[in-house]
Design a protein around this motif. Structure first.
Motif, short mmCIF file in Angstrom:
data_model
loop_
_atom_site.label_atom_id
_atom_site.label_comp_id
_atom_site.label_asym_id
_atom_site.label_seq_id
_atom_site.Cartn_x
_atom_site.Cartn_y
_atom_site.Cartn_z
N UNK A 19 0.87 -1.18 0.00
CA UNK A 19 0.00 0.00 0.00
C UNK A 19 0.90 1.23 0.00
N UNK A 20 1.11 1.81 -1.17
CA UNK A 20 2.00 2.96 -1.30
C UNK A 20 1.48 4.23 -0.68
N UNK A 21 0.16 4.40 -0.67
CA UNK A 21 -0.43 5.61 -0.10
C UNK A 21 -0.18 5.66 1.42
N UNK A 22 -0.41 4.54 2.10
CA UNK A 22 -0.24 4.50 3.56
C UNK A 22 1.13 3.96 3.97
N UNK A 23 1.97 3.64 2.99
CA UNK A 23 3.32 3.11 3.23
C UNK A 23 3.29 1.90 4.16
N UNK A 24 2.47 0.90 3.81
CA UNK A 24 2.34 -0.31 4.61
C UNK A 24 2.44 -1.54 3.73
N UNK A 25 2.88 -2.63 4.35
CA UNK A 25 2.89 -3.94 3.70
C UNK A 25 2.03 -4.85 4.55
N UNK A 26 1.09 -5.53 3.90
CA UNK A 26 0.21 -6.45 4.61
C UNK A 26 0.43 -7.84 4.02
N UNK A 27 0.49 -8.85 4.89
CA UNK A 27 0.67 -10.23 4.46
C UNK A 27 -0.66 -10.96 4.62
N UNK A 28 -1.12 -11.59 3.55
CA UNK A 28 -2.34 -12.41 3.59
C UNK A 28 -1.91 -13.86 3.44
N UNK A 29 -2.08 -14.63 4.51
CA UNK A 29 -1.61 -16.01 4.53
C UNK A 29 -2.57 -16.88 5.33
N UNK A 30 -3.03 -17.95 4.74
CA UNK A 30 -3.96 -18.85 5.42
C UNK A 30 -3.31 -19.63 6.55
N UNK A 31 -1.99 -19.71 6.60
CA UNK A 31 -1.31 -20.44 7.67
C UNK A 31 -1.10 -19.59 8.93
N UNK A 32 -1.27 -18.30 8.83
CA UNK A 32 -1.15 -17.38 9.98
C UNK A 32 0.17 -17.56 10.73
N UNK A 33 1.28 -17.49 10.01
CA UNK A 33 2.58 -17.63 10.66
C UNK A 33 2.94 -16.34 11.39
N UNK A 34 3.85 -16.45 12.35
CA UNK A 34 4.24 -15.26 13.12
C UNK A 34 5.10 -14.32 12.28
#
Length: 48
Positions: A19-34
Motif C-alpha cells: 500500500x504505497x499511499x499508507x506506506x504499509x505492507x500487509x501479508x495475507x496467509x492462510x497459515x497465519x505464521x508469526x
C-alpha cells in the motif's frame, strides 16, 4: 495497491499487499505464521 503472490519453499502460496499511499505492507496467509517468519523470508525481502 500492489498484490504480490509469493511462494514459500515451492509448497505454499501467500500474498504481500503493498500500500504505497499508507506506506504499509500487509501479508495475507492462510497459515497465519508469526511475523518473524516473514522478516526472515528471502522471497519477500528481495521482491519488495
Amino acid at each position: 495497491m500492489i498484490f504480490l503472490p509469493l511462494n514459500r519453499n515451492s509448497a505454499h502460496w501467500y500474498v504481500a499487499v503493498l500500500d504505497g499511499v499508507n506506506e504499509k505492507i500487509q501479508i495475507l496467509d492462510s497459515l497465519h505464521m508469526d511475523r518473524t517468519s516473514y522478516d526472515a523470508e528471502k522471497t519477500l525481502t528481495t521482491t519488495v
